[in-house]
Design a protein around this motif. Structure first.
Motif, PDB file in Angstrom:
ATOM      1  N   ASP A 107      -7.949  18.445  -4.411  1.00  0.00           N
ATOM      2  CA  ASP A 107      -7.967  17.867  -2.778  1.00  0.00           C
ATOM      3  C   ASP A 107      -8.775  16.631  -3.243  1.00  0.00           C
ATOM      4  O   ASP A 107      -9.893  16.347  -2.705  1.00  0.00           O
ATOM      5  N   PRO A 108      -8.067  15.397  -3.486  1.00  0.00           N
ATOM      6  CA  PRO A 108      -8.597  14.239  -3.676  1.00  0.00           C
ATOM      7  C   PRO A 108      -8.932  13.419  -2.506  1.00  0.00           C
ATOM      8  O   PRO A 108      -8.385  13.789  -1.510  1.00  0.00           O
ATOM      9  N   VAL A 109     -10.046  12.642  -2.574  1.00  0.00           N
ATOM     10  CA  VAL A 109     -10.712  11.916  -1.363  1.00  0.00           C
ATOM     11  C   VAL A 109     -10.315  10.540  -1.681  1.00  0.00           C
ATOM     12  O   VAL A 109     -11.162   9.956  -2.372  1.00  0.00           O
ATOM     13  N   MET A 110      -9.203  10.020  -1.005  1.00  0.00           N
ATOM     14  CA  MET A 110      -8.499   8.569  -1.197  1.00  0.00           C
ATOM     15  C   MET A 110      -8.145   8.363   0.354  1.00  0.00           C
ATOM     16  O   MET A 110      -7.395   8.804   0.680  1.00  0.00           O
ATOM     17  N   ILE A 111      -8.891   6.998   0.685  1.00  0.00           N
ATOM     18  CA  ILE A 111      -8.334   6.799   2.091  1.00  0.00           C
ATOM     19  C   ILE A 111      -7.126   6.020   1.898  1.00  0.00           C
ATOM     20  O   ILE A 111      -6.967   5.178   1.268  1.00  0.00           O
ATOM     21  N   PHE A 112      -6.267   6.514   2.623  1.00  0.00           N
ATOM     22  CA  PHE A 112      -4.686   5.983   2.853  1.00  0.00           C
ATOM     23  C   PHE A 112      -4.168   6.080   4.390  1.00  0.00           C
ATOM     24  O   PHE A 112      -4.345   7.406   4.949  1.00  0.00           O
ATOM     25  N   ASN A 113      -3.793   5.134   4.776  1.00  0.00           N
ATOM     26  CA  ASN A 113      -3.328   5.081   6.151  1.00  0.00           C
ATOM     27  C   ASN A 113      -3.251   3.784   6.796  1.00  0.00           C
ATOM     28  O   ASN A 113      -3.553   2.755   6.160  1.00  0.00           O
ATOM     29  N   ASN A 114      -3.009   3.694   7.825  1.00  0.00           N
ATOM     30  CA  ASN A 114      -2.791   2.456   8.636  1.00  0.00           C
ATOM     31  C   ASN A 114      -4.237   1.890   8.479  1.00  0.00           C
ATOM     32  O   ASN A 114      -5.294   2.379   8.972  1.00  0.00           O
ATOM     33  N   ILE A 162       6.056  10.158   6.506  1.00  0.00           N
ATOM     34  CA  ILE A 162       5.831  11.401   7.556  1.00  0.00           C
ATOM     35  C   ILE A 162       5.977  10.767   8.966  1.00  0.00           C
ATOM     36  O   ILE A 162       6.431  11.605   9.991  1.00  0.00           O
ATOM     37  N   LYS A 163       5.857   9.321   9.228  1.00  0.00           N
ATOM     38  CA  LYS A 163       6.158   8.967  10.539  1.00  0.00           C
ATOM     39  C   LYS A 163       7.768   9.136  10.708  1.00  0.00           C
ATOM     40  O   LYS A 163       8.035   9.245  11.962  1.00  0.00           O
ATOM     41  N   LEU A 164       8.605   9.029  10.009  1.00  0.00           N
ATOM     42  CA  LEU A 164      10.090   9.149  10.206  1.00  0.00           C
ATOM     43  C   LEU A 164      10.368  10.599  10.598  1.00  0.00           C
ATOM     44  O   LEU A 164      11.290  10.924  11.395  1.00  0.00           O
ATOM     45  N   LYS A 165       9.603  11.588   9.651  1.00  0.00           N
ATOM     46  CA  LYS A 165       9.746  12.858  10.257  1.00  0.00           C
ATOM     47  C   LYS A 165       9.137  13.276  11.664  1.00  0.00           C
ATOM     48  O   LYS A 165       9.351  14.372  12.096  1.00  0.00           O
ATOM     49  N   ASN A 166       8.348  12.511  12.075  1.00  0.00           N
ATOM     50  CA  ASN A 166       7.384  12.937  13.319  1.00  0.00           C
ATOM     51  C   ASN A 166       7.680  11.755  14.344  1.00  0.00           C
ATOM     52  O   ASN A 166       6.559  11.079  14.601  1.00  0.00           O
ATOM     53  N   PRO A 167       8.816  11.157  14.843  1.00  0.00           N
ATOM     54  CA  PRO A 167       8.795  10.078  15.624  1.00  0.00           C
ATOM     55  C   PRO A 167       7.985  10.068  16.975  1.00  0.00           C
ATOM     56  O   PRO A 167       7.876   9.072  17.550  1.00  0.00           O
ATOM     57  N   ARG A 168       7.717  11.327  17.218  1.00  0.00           N
ATOM     58  CA  ARG A 168       7.080  11.541  18.565  1.00  0.00           C
ATOM     59  C   ARG A 168       5.506  11.152  18.503  1.00  0.00           C
ATOM     60  O   ARG A 168       4.834  10.949  19.835  1.00  0.00           O
ATOM     61  N   THR A 188      -3.092   0.107 -11.031  1.00  0.00           N
ATOM     62  CA  THR A 188      -3.412  -0.910 -10.030  1.00  0.00           C
ATOM     63  C   THR A 188      -2.377  -0.968  -8.714  1.00  0.00           C
ATOM     64  O   THR A 188      -2.882  -1.225  -7.539  1.00  0.00           O
ATOM     65  N   LYS A 189      -1.465  -0.561  -8.750  1.00  0.00           N
ATOM     66  CA  LYS A 189      -0.424  -0.550  -7.841  1.00  0.00           C
ATOM     67  C   LYS A 189       0.177   0.990  -7.383  1.00  0.00           C
ATOM     68  O   LYS A 189       0.695   1.080  -6.104  1.00  0.00           O
ATOM     69  N   LEU A 190      -0.745   1.978  -7.766  1.00  0.00           N
ATOM     70  CA  LEU A 190      -0.593   3.203  -7.281  1.00  0.00           C
ATOM     71  C   LEU A 190      -0.743   3.469  -5.509  1.00  0.00           C
ATOM     72  O   LEU A 190      -0.367   4.394  -5.149  1.00  0.00           O
ATOM     73  N   TRP A 191      -1.757   2.579  -5.067  1.00  0.00           N
ATOM     74  CA  TRP A 191      -2.120   2.736  -3.898  1.00  0.00           C
ATOM     75  C   TRP A 191      -1.082   2.578  -2.879  1.00  0.00           C
ATOM     76  O   TRP A 191      -0.880   3.352  -1.692  1.00  0.00           O
ATOM     77  N   GLN A 192       0.068   1.830  -3.486  1.00  0.00           N
ATOM     78  CA  GLN A 192       1.055   1.497  -2.609  1.00  0.00           C
ATOM     79  C   GLN A 192       2.024   2.841  -2.323  1.00  0.00           C
ATOM     80  O   GLN A 192       2.486   3.103  -1.198  1.00  0.00           O
ATOM     81  N   LYS A 193       1.779   3.751  -3.222  1.00  0.00           N
ATOM     82  CA  LYS A 193       2.422   5.082  -2.894  1.00  0.00           C
ATOM     83  C   LYS A 193       2.034   5.823  -1.636  1.00  0.00           C
ATOM     84  O   LYS A 193       2.572   6.726  -1.137  1.00  0.00           O
ATOM     85  N   PHE A 194       0.822   5.515  -1.452  1.00  0.00           N
ATOM     86  CA  PHE A 194       0.294   6.259  -0.345  1.00  0.00           C
ATOM     87  C   PHE A 194       1.061   5.872   1.128  1.00  0.00           C
ATOM     88  O   PHE A 194       1.288   6.598   2.058  1.00  0.00           O
ATOM     89  N   ASN A 195       1.047   4.517   1.124  1.00  0.00           N
ATOM     90  CA  ASN A 195       1.800   3.865   2.195  1.00  0.00           C
ATOM     91  C   ASN A 195       3.380   4.542   2.387  1.00  0.00           C
ATOM     92  O   ASN A 195       3.710   4.879   3.302  1.00  0.00           O
ATOM     93  N   GLU A 196       3.944   4.818   1.248  1.00  0.00           N
ATOM     94  CA  GLU A 196       5.222   5.308   1.238  1.00  0.00           C
ATOM     95  C   GLU A 196       5.336   6.805   1.848  1.00  0.00           C
ATOM     96  O   GLU A 196       5.895   7.271   2.601  1.00  0.00           O
TER      97      GLU A 196
END
Length: 341
Positions: free
Chosen positions: A231-238, A59-65, A46-54
């Motif tokens: 190639d899983p289809v799972m919506i993760f993002n902002n 990725i944001k840290l690696k691509n700050p621009r 049930t908590k696995l979805w949180q890993k997508f946020n991680e």
């Protein structure tokens, strides 16, 4: 009566609670496993979805621009590219394809696959078969409630990636009591999606995808078995970009359009175990198509007032609220569900 049921992670926590309230001797006798082992795995899935946020934050840290929208578009472009790798190899050759893959952060895709693999492993370790054994009559009783109350139209939309709800909604000896749009094609690995196969009064839609949904050549299929998903289809993002991503998927777009259509003339919307915090796209649909007095919204949650607060800018009428902390058994849940109908 036309009913929409929107289900979130809170449903899984309720199932976990049902098992916790059974005696360990009963659970072990029926499944061969200790109940703590089963409930621990349900909690983890049930908590696995949180890993997508991680992943996204990394990725944001690696691509700050890059801003969030640019990052998300790049991520899903890479996912689409990799979904067609087998075909590209035939065109480009293996060596050139490896060079192309090297331009992208393969770590990203590997992490996404790893999360899908965790869902697969939990499918086995949670023992969806064990859930069936413990609650073998749930699907039959649920279906009988629909029959007894003359409910000829109920559409379920779940934001969960797992199959716990699907597992419960089986009717022995006939199997799954809802349709999801997928059906047989001439393929040993996949089920294909047919528009006519979702045109039913009883359907379930994994509106944010599933660990069993796989993209191949830009189209979404469903795995026939619980095998590794490349190639899983799972919506993760902002959350603000979920709608854009959903609309680019061949199956999730269909689900989304059904929800939009349902909200225009449904009699009631039941929100069960979904905080609505991360669902701006669904709240906007409610505001645009469901903000009317003849649509009754009912919230079932351990924090129903908080969910109602999330909806106050989107729905201008009274919202019925029920605290589910006492839904400690399938009997209690089904009794309360029957009252709704």
């Amino acid at each position: 009566m036309k009913t929409i049921l929107l289900v979130g992670n809170g449903f899984n926590y309720m199932v976990e609670n049902w098992i916790n309230n059974l005696s360990n001797d009963l659970v072990k006798g029926m499944t061969g496993q200790n109940k703590d082992e089963i409930t621990k795995n349900i909690n983890e899935i049930t908590k696995l979805w949180q890993k997508f946020n991680e992943i996204f934050e990394e990725i944001k840290l690696k691509n700050p621009r890059l801003n969030d929208e640019e990052l998300i578009r790049i991520i899903y472009s890479v996912i689409d590219l990799f979904s067609a790798m087998s075909g590209l190899e035939k065109i480009m050759g293996k060596e050139k394809l490896e060079q192309l893959k090297g331009l992208f952060d393969s770590l990203l895709l590997e992490k996404i696959k790893d999360i899908a693999l965790e869902f697969k492993n939990h499918h086995e370790s949670v023992g969806y078969k064990n859930i069936k054994k413990l609650f073998s009559d749930f699907g039959n009783n649920f279906n009988q409630i629909l029959i007894d109350n003359n409910v000829d139209y109920i559409h379920i939309f779940t934001t969960n990636y797992d199959g716990i709800l699907d597992t419960l909604l089986t009717n022995n000896p006939y199997g799954f009591i809802f349709h999801d749009g997928f059906g047989n094609i001439q393929d040993e690995k996949f089920l294909g999606f047919y528009e006519y196969n979702i045109n039913f009064n009883k359907i379930i839609c994994h509106i944010h995808g599933s660990y069993l949904y796989q993209k191949s050549f830009g189209k979404t299929f469903k795995l026939r078995e619980n095998i590794e998903n490349s190639d899983p289809v799972m919506i993760f993002n902002n959350p603000d970009f979920k709608e854009d991503i959903i609309k680019k998927d061949s199956v999730l777009l269909q689900y989304y359009e059904i929800l939009e259509s349902d909200l225009k003339d449904a009699d009631q919307l039941i929100i069960f175990g979904n905080s609505m915090i991360n669902e701006p796209h669904i709240k906007n649909l409610i505001k645009q198509y469901g903000n009317r007095e003849d649509l009754k919204i009912l919230i079932f949650s351990t924090n129903p007032d908080d969910v109602a607060e999330e909806l106050k800018e989107y729905y201008g009428f009274d919202i019925a609220r029920t605290n589910t902390r006492d839904f400690d058994s399938t009997t209690k849940f089904l009794t309360e569900f029957q009252k709704i109908l």
